[in-house]
Design a protein around this motif. Structure first.
Motif, PDB file in Angstrom:
ATOM      1  N   THR A 297       0.841  -1.193   0.000  1.00 45.47           N
ATOM      2  CA  THR A 297       0.000   0.000   0.000  1.00 45.47           C
ATOM      3  C   THR A 297       0.879   1.247   0.000  1.00 45.47           C
ATOM      4  N   SER A 298       0.345   2.346  -0.535  1.00 45.66           N
ATOM      5  CA  SER A 298       0.983   3.649  -0.443  1.00 45.66           C
ATOM      6  C   SER A 298      -0.123   4.687  -0.416  1.00 45.66           C
ATOM      7  N   VAL A 299      -0.182   5.501   0.632  1.00 42.72           N
ATOM      8  CA  VAL A 299      -1.266   6.467   0.800  1.00 42.72           C
ATOM      9  C   VAL A 299      -0.707   7.883   0.725  1.00 42.72           C
ATOM     10  N   ALA A 300      -1.464   8.790   0.086  1.00 43.12           N
ATOM     11  CA  ALA A 300      -1.060  10.184  -0.040  1.00 43.12           C
ATOM     12  C   ALA A 300      -2.245  11.076   0.269  1.00 43.12           C
ATOM     13  N   TRP A 301      -1.960  12.256   0.819  1.00 44.03           N
ATOM     14  CA  TRP A 301      -2.988  13.251   1.094  1.00 44.03           C
ATOM     15  C   TRP A 301      -3.098  14.163  -0.121  1.00 44.03           C
ATOM     16  N   ILE A 302      -4.287  14.216  -0.735  1.00 42.56           N
ATOM     17  CA  ILE A 302      -4.505  15.053  -1.910  1.00 42.56           C
ATOM     18  C   ILE A 302      -4.953  16.428  -1.421  1.00 42.56           C
ATOM     19  N   GLU A 303      -4.059  17.378  -1.472  1.00 41.21           N
ATOM     20  CA  GLU A 303      -4.250  18.664  -0.807  1.00 41.21           C
ATOM     21  C   GLU A 303      -5.510  19.389  -1.283  1.00 41.21           C
ATOM     22  N   ASP A 304      -5.655  19.551  -2.596  1.00 41.52           N
ATOM     23  CA  ASP A 304      -6.768  20.328  -3.127  1.00 41.52           C
ATOM     24  C   ASP A 304      -8.114  19.651  -2.894  1.00 41.52           C
ATOM     25  N   ARG A 305      -8.099  18.338  -2.847  1.00 46.45           N
ATOM     26  CA  ARG A 305      -9.354  17.602  -2.684  1.00 46.45           C
ATOM     27  C   ARG A 305      -9.736  17.457  -1.221  1.00 46.45           C
ATOM     28  N   GLY A 306      -8.753  17.487  -0.316  1.00 46.63           N
ATOM     29  CA  GLY A 306      -9.039  17.344   1.106  1.00 46.63           C
ATOM     30  C   GLY A 306      -9.388  15.935   1.508  1.00 46.63           C
ATOM     31  N   ASN A 307      -8.870  14.935   0.767  1.00 49.49           N
ATOM     32  CA  ASN A 307      -9.124  13.529   1.062  1.00 49.49           C
ATOM     33  C   ASN A 307      -7.901  12.702   0.694  1.00 49.49           C
ATOM     34  N   PRO A 308      -7.716  11.547   1.328  1.00 46.60           N
ATOM     35  CA  PRO A 308      -6.585  10.698   0.977  1.00 46.60           C
ATOM     36  C   PRO A 308      -6.866   9.857  -0.263  1.00 46.60           C
ATOM     37  N   MET A 309      -5.795   9.464  -0.947  1.00 53.38           N
ATOM     38  CA  MET A 309      -5.833   8.496  -2.040  1.00 53.38           C
ATOM     39  C   MET A 309      -4.866   7.373  -1.694  1.00 53.38           C
ATOM     40  N   VAL A 310      -5.210   6.146  -2.065  1.00 53.90           N
ATOM     41  CA  VAL A 310      -4.369   4.989  -1.782  1.00 53.90           C
ATOM     42  C   VAL A 310      -4.042   4.269  -3.080  1.00 53.90           C
ATOM     43  N   ALA A 311      -2.774   3.905  -3.250  1.00 52.69           N
ATOM     44  CA  ALA A 311      -2.355   2.980  -4.294  1.00 52.69           C
ATOM     45  C   ALA A 311      -2.058   1.645  -3.634  1.00 52.69           C
ATOM     46  N   TYR A 312      -2.403   0.550  -4.306  1.00 55.02           N
ATOM     47  CA  TYR A 312      -2.199  -0.764  -3.698  1.00 55.02           C
ATOM     48  C   TYR A 312      -2.125  -1.837  -4.778  1.00 55.02           C
TER      49      TYR A 312
END
Length: 451
Positions: free
Chosen positions: A351-366
């Motif tokens: 897994t790899s999670v990032a905070w999407i600044e403009d959207r205000g929500n996290p995204m996860v790659a897996y």
């Protein structure tokens, strides 16, 4: 050797979520967006490469990737920077040519406020001395080797590991060894599965395991203007860990397999209080429970949250899960009791999670697969609404990273590095693409909008 697979390749996905909404803008129209991938390095053996890896962005939002070819010899630790679309500058940080083979490795990268590159990595190999030819203390030919005479728990004492830290200065890498030890040695164990983060002063903080009869988690900070490290043991048992610095406070998330088959969090508050608590119920209860990776990120803005992505394994079906840990005033943590299921699979791993600044929500790659014998693919998924009415969007396939057969399933799982954001305010992704047991690539993907 050149390969017909080198180049740029595209995965196009139709989504109901407007892309402009993903970028923090309003739009009512249905649009397409795509992950556009390019190969950074790799090919057929011995050029196969790309796992493990980690990526970071500098102040100009340009990607830097630190990676290695874990199953190839010589064992090269590489650093790549993007100089244009499809063009990368690749240099070697370190090389290990073991006479007796090597095993897995770990690679991590961080960039400070002055755009100086810091990396952390492990080496593993087999030492011909003091336990030449031994797989365990009781199976050696001839008298017991010195390591077994000193400690019967050392077992595969010949299998060693070392932890290294390096800084890129003036175009050169200044390297130093932090620790070296042997597998299952109670007193001098080998380091494994490390993590790296920098505080606001650019001081590196690290966490890593020592492979004793019971795995021991260590937290260490580098002394300012010195090659020495201040280290202390903080937990016993488990595997996988991820370190974040939140307000100059260390926060370490780790998987406590030996204790509770759960995800735990450790931190030291600003007042000196130690917190070591269960974050969620994963990965799973039972004697066959396993987990395949933990990643963390911290939100930006007025409210600070720590996001933890991990996989939970029940041997009949795996699931990608997410825990949200609010960071309160003074560094206190609001510990959640349960995690949220995001996606299910026959097999799920990295897994790899990032905070999407403009959207205000996290995204996860897996990494996602249907079975051990099936193909593996990289997916991304983004949270659409926050708790208490948490909802996640539909998973998007970035690329099929391995073919059916022996490289499918967990062995074909991709190493991942998801980071936000590039100069366009969009996430970027680095991942491993394995076409066969003897052919693999480090790939880099950007997100683009189709009008």
């Amino acid at each position: 050797m050149s390969s017909p697979w080198l180049g740029i390749f595209i995965c196009i996905v139709l989504v109901s979520e407007p892309v402009n909404a993903l970028m923090g803008k309003r739009s009512e129209s249905l649009q397409q967006w795509q992950w556009v991938s390019e190969n950074v390095d790799g090919g057929q053996s011995p050029a196969a490469t790309g796992a493990p890896l980690e990526m970071a962005l500098d102040s100009k939002r340009q990607p830097h990737i630190f990676y290695t070819a874990a199953f190839e010899l010589p064992h090269a630790y590489k650093y790549a920077t993007r100089i244009g679309t499809g063009k990368w500058n690749v240099e070697t940080v370190d090389t290990y040519t073991p006479k007796y083979g090597t095993f897995s490795a770990a690679t991590h990268i961080a960039i400070d406020s002055k755009d100086q590159i810091h990396v952390l990595y492990t080496m593993e190999g087999i030492d011909p001395s003091p336990c030449a030819g031994c797989s365990s203390c009781v199976q050696c030919n001839g008298p017991p080797p010195p390591c077994c005479q000193q400690n019967q728990d050392c077992c595969d004492g010949a299998q060693w590991g070392a932890l290294y830290y390096a800084v890129r200065s003036g175009g050169k890498w200044e390297k130093s060894m932090i620790h070296k030890g042997y597998r299952l040695n109670s007193s001098d164990a080998r380091p494994m599965d490390c993590s790296l983060a920098l505080d606001t002063d650019g001081i590196p903080h690290i966490s890593y395991y020592l492979e004793r009869p019971k795995m021991t988690l260590v937290y260490a900070t580098k002394q300012r203007d010195s090659s020495s490290w201040d280290a202390r043991e903080i937990a016993v048992g488990g595997y996988w860990n991820s370190l974040q610095i939140v307000g100059n406070q260390p926060v370490i998330v780790y998987q406590a397999e030996d204790e509770c088959f759960c995800v735990k969090i450790w931190t030291q508050l600003h007042n000196g209080t130690i917190v070591d608590a269960i974050v969620s119920e994963g990965p799973n209860g039972g004697t066959n429970a396993q987990g395949y990776g933990i990643s963390t990120t911290v939100s930006t803005g007025a409210k600070t949250d720590l996001y933890i992505a991990f996989t939970r394994n029940a041997y009949t079906k795996d699931s990608l899960r997410m825990s949200t840990v609010p960071i309160l005033s003074g560094g206190a943590l609001q510990i959640p009791s349960v995690s949220t299921g995001v996606d299910n699979a026959g097999r799920a791993s990295s897994t790899s999670v990032a905070w999407i600044e403009d959207r205000g929500n996290p995204m996860v790659a897996y990494s996602w697969g249907t079975s051990d014998a099936g193909a593996f693919e990289v997916r991304t998924v983004q949270r659409m609404t926050p708790p208490p009415h948490e909802q996640w969007g539909s998973p998007i396939t970035v690329n099929v990273t391995s073919v059916n057969g022996p490289t499918g399933g967990i062995e074909g799982g991709s190493s991942l590095g998801l980071v936000c954001c590039d100069a366009h305010g969009l996430p970027v992704l680095a991942y491993t693409r394995r076409l066969s047991m003897y052919e693999s690539y480090l790939a880099f993907a950007t997100m683009q909008v189709i009008s």
